[in-house]
Design an enzyme around this catalytic site. Sequence first.
Site, PDB file in Angstrom:
ATOM      1  N   GLU A 128       0.716  -1.219  -0.097  1.00 45.06           N
ATOM      2  CA  GLU A 128      -0.327  -0.031  -0.155  1.00 45.06           C
ATOM      3  C   GLU A 128       1.042   1.337   0.211  1.00 45.06           C
ATOM      4  O   GLU A 128       0.396   2.059  -0.719  1.00 45.06           O
ATOM      5  CB  GLU A 128      -0.870   0.107   1.391  1.00 45.06           C
ATOM      6  CG  GLU A 128      -1.875   1.249   1.557  1.00 45.06           C
ATOM      7  CD  GLU A 128      -2.793   1.070   2.509  1.00 45.06           C
ATOM      8  OE1 GLU A 128      -2.504   0.429   3.306  1.00 45.06           O
ATOM      9  OE2 GLU A 128      -3.519   2.259   2.634  1.00 45.06           O
ATOM     10  N   GLU A 131      -9.958   5.380  -0.018  1.00 39.50           N
ATOM     11  CA  GLU A 131      -9.524   3.937  -0.152  1.00 39.50           C
ATOM     12  C   GLU A 131      -9.785   3.638  -1.847  1.00 39.50           C
ATOM     13  O   GLU A 131     -10.950   3.355  -2.029  1.00 39.50           O
ATOM     14  CB  GLU A 131     -10.232   3.055   0.708  1.00 39.50           C
ATOM     15  CG  GLU A 131     -10.042   3.560   2.009  1.00 39.50           C
ATOM     16  CD  GLU A 131      -9.141   3.042   2.748  1.00 39.50           C
ATOM     17  OE1 GLU A 131      -8.161   2.234   1.972  1.00 39.50           O
ATOM     18  OE2 GLU A 131      -8.530   2.988   4.175  1.00 39.50           O
TER      19      GLU A 131
END
Length: 337
Positions: free
Chosen positions: A164, A300
Amino acid sequence: MTRPTSSPQPPEPASEPPAHRPRRGRTILLCCAALSVCLGGWLGWQALADSPSSSSAGAGEGHLAGATGLPAEPGEGSGSASTPAASSTTASAPASPAGSPGGPPSAASVPGAAPLAGRTVLLDPGHNSGNGAHTTEINRQVDIGNAHKECDTTGTSTNKGYSEAEYTLDVVHRARQILQDRGARVVLTQDGDRAWGPCIDERAGIGNDAKADVALSVHGDGAPAGASGFHVIMPGRVTAGKADTSAIVDPSHRLGLLLRDAFKAATGEPYADYIGKQGLDTRTDLGGLNLSKVPKVFIECGNMRNSGDAGRMTDPQWRQQAAQGIADALTGYLTTS
Ligand code: ZN
């Protein structure tokens, strides 16, 4: 952000410490890059500018609280380990000349294009590839006003090991270029130039200190493999301790709607099917939002644990599209406020 469920995680990515996946953290990720043609993006943000506060389909639901299904995790997608001294407030230089080498076509090449001159944008790449090697530092509890939580988390990763932290930094770099080409001053909370963090409270503080006109934290989620889609997280009203979001709730909601629409238009990514509603969620447990004094939201970009989302998020062209959507939303926000 990292979710509890993603704990059994393969430690592959050297940059991503598997062991420290915050059990409860939810991974917010910001993934998006876009390859969309600049002109297309330009027209896109112009369209946004034409329609003040998009009140499309989810306008009313901007304040959904809580996820449907998965427990909102305390972990903050954006970890921040605060190290004052090392604060890498990477303030990028003001607008770079049009069309950066190798970069996507820029809006600056469009006649009269410098719509963001004089504006400051804070971009926060969630997590840090070095967090896993600094668990003591990132596990330190920090005050977010209505609670205490970890300074930062390691974030999640795809099953093949694309972290990430790598994703968020890449997308932020792409978005920064587009915004700079439009004349904005772009400040980053970290630019891969520090060993870990910063902590979530520092991430918010950097935007406040920069007197940013708007701020955005980019993440990728770590939800169960069967879940997919993106969602935008907006700040809820919090007045506790040093947190007071009263002044940013409304403008952040406007930003959230613009981002939701622009991101979907640029990437084609569907709304999250496991949390929020219509691609929107509102939370009061994120230090990066609770402590922000400037309008701010998280995105997100997708669920890195989902094969479809992971495939897109690891594609540079898709990340460019994601960045385009993000830059267009921020541009729309700044040119219509
Ligand atoms: Zn995250």
